[in-house]
Design a protein around this motif. Structure first.
Motif, PDB file in Angstrom:
ATOM      1  N   ARG A 171      -6.238  -5.446   3.004  1.00 39.88           N
ATOM      2  CA  ARG A 171      -5.709  -4.196   4.766  1.00 39.88           C
ATOM      3  C   ARG A 171      -5.792  -5.948   5.465  1.00 39.88           C
ATOM      4  NH1 ARG A 171      -2.896   0.726   4.125  1.00 39.88           N
ATOM      5  NH2 ARG A 171      -4.039   2.053   2.522  1.00 39.88           N
ATOM      6  N   PHE A 226       0.921  -1.437   0.103  1.00 45.99           N
ATOM      7  CA  PHE A 226       0.099  -0.149   0.090  1.00 45.99           C
ATOM      8  C   PHE A 226       0.758   1.215   0.136  1.00 45.99           C
ATOM      9  CE2 PHE A 226      -2.870  -3.304   2.199  1.00 45.99           C
ATOM     10  CZ  PHE A 226      -3.345  -3.527   1.732  1.00 45.99           C
ATOM     11  N   ASN A 227       0.339   2.132  -0.656  1.00 45.99           N
ATOM     12  CA  ASN A 227       1.594   3.393  -0.579  1.00 45.99           C
ATOM     13  C   ASN A 227       1.458   3.993   0.915  1.00 45.99           C
ATOM     14  OD1 ASN A 227       1.672   3.609  -3.629  1.00 45.99           O
ATOM     15  ND2 ASN A 227      -0.374   4.625  -3.780  1.00 45.99           N
ATOM     16  N   ASP A 228       0.312   4.203   1.173  1.00 45.43           N
ATOM     17  CA  ASP A 228       0.340   4.442   2.819  1.00 45.43           C
ATOM     18  C   ASP A 228       1.200   3.923   3.781  1.00 45.43           C
ATOM     19  OD1 ASP A 228      -1.341   2.818   3.097  1.00 45.43           O
ATOM     20  OD2 ASP A 228      -2.660   4.239   3.755  1.00 45.43           O
ATOM     21  N   CYS A 229       1.856   2.765   3.576  1.00 40.36           N
ATOM     22  CA  CYS A 229       2.465   1.459   4.378  1.00 40.36           C
ATOM     23  C   CYS A 229       3.928   1.785   4.829  1.00 40.36           C
ATOM     24  CB  CYS A 229       2.137   0.270   3.860  1.00 40.36           C
ATOM     25  SG  CYS A 229       3.278  -1.480   4.686  1.00 40.36           S
ATOM     26  N   GLN A 230       4.773   2.242   5.766  1.00 45.75           N
ATOM     27  CA  GLN A 230       5.462   2.693   6.240  1.00 45.75           C
ATOM     28  C   GLN A 230       6.906   1.515   5.619  1.00 45.75           C
ATOM     29  OE1 GLN A 230       7.005   3.488   9.868  1.00 45.75           O
ATOM     30  NE2 GLN A 230       8.853   5.166   9.020  1.00 45.75           N
ATOM     31  N   ASP A 287      -0.490  -2.137  -6.096  1.00 42.54           N
ATOM     32  CA  ASP A 287      -0.694  -1.418  -5.009  1.00 42.54           C
ATOM     33  C   ASP A 287      -2.093  -1.856  -4.791  1.00 42.54           C
ATOM     34  OD1 ASP A 287      -1.720   0.845  -3.246  1.00 42.54           O
ATOM     35  OD2 ASP A 287      -1.926   2.248  -4.327  1.00 42.54           O
ATOM     36  N   THR A 345       6.308  -1.473   3.326  1.00 42.81           N
ATOM     37  CA  THR A 345       6.352  -0.950   1.630  1.00 42.81           C
ATOM     38  C   THR A 345       7.285   0.022   0.883  1.00 42.81           C
ATOM     39  OG1 THR A 345       3.833  -1.672   1.644  1.00 42.81           O
ATOM     40  CG2 THR A 345       4.981  -1.105  -0.258  1.00 42.81           C
ATOM     41  N   ARG A 346       7.034   0.911   1.282  1.00 45.20           N
ATOM     42  CA  ARG A 346       8.175   2.369   0.831  1.00 45.20           C
ATOM     43  C   ARG A 346       9.090   2.521   1.569  1.00 45.20           C
ATOM     44  NH1 ARG A 346       3.843   5.897   3.557  1.00 45.20           N
ATOM     45  NH2 ARG A 346       5.177   6.301   4.884  1.00 45.20           N
ATOM     46  N   LYS A 360      -4.369  -1.295  -2.681  1.00 45.93           N
ATOM     47  CA  LYS A 360      -6.170  -0.513  -3.044  1.00 45.93           C
ATOM     48  C   LYS A 360      -6.336  -1.159  -4.626  1.00 45.93           C
ATOM     49  CE  LYS A 360      -7.453   3.789  -1.151  1.00 45.93           C
ATOM     50  NZ  LYS A 360      -6.942   5.358  -0.940  1.00 45.93           N
TER      51      LYS A 360
END
Length: 119
Positions: free
Chosen positions: A87, A8-12, A32, A14-15, A34
């Motif tokens: 999620r 997910f783009n908002d997952c630390q 992604d 994953t980044r 999502k």
């Protein structure tokens, strides 16, 4: 080397995975979850290696919000739910050919990078 990251783009985490491979100039195909949930076959690859329980994020907000802590579903059933509720998954899910990892696996990714460098 064909690295695929599911997250997910908002997952630390994953980044962090994306940054790890970018810093080593290794091409990555990012999915992604999502936008496009993982297929049953794709999740099966990870579950075959780590078991269904390892793929479910039991500390995640979605798991708690759905009341799954008290539902006592089997790991296999939770994995089925993750097809429609991505999620619930522990991310990132990273695949390199036949090799897979769940969550941050820096040591294993480093081994992949070293192998790719030798080739």
């Amino acid at each position: 080397m064909n690295v695929q990251i599911f997250g997910f783009n908002d997952c630390q985490d994953t980044r962090k995975a994306q940054r790890f491979f970018a810093e080593r100039r290794m091409p990555v195909h990012y999915v992604d979850l999502k936008e496009r949930p993982a297929s049953k076959g794709e999740l099966r690859r990870f579950a075959d290696r780590f078991g269904a329980a390892a793929l479910v994020d039991k500390e995640g907000a979605r798991y708690k919000a759905m009341g799954l802590r008290v539902a006592l579903d089997s790991p296999e059933r939770l994995l089925e739910r993750a097809l429609t509720e991505p999620r619930l998954l522990r991310t990132p899910l990273v695949r390199n050919g036949g090799k897979v990892t769940v969550g941050l696996a820096l040591d294993e990714w480093q081994a992949w990078a070293a192998t790719a460098k030798k080739a």
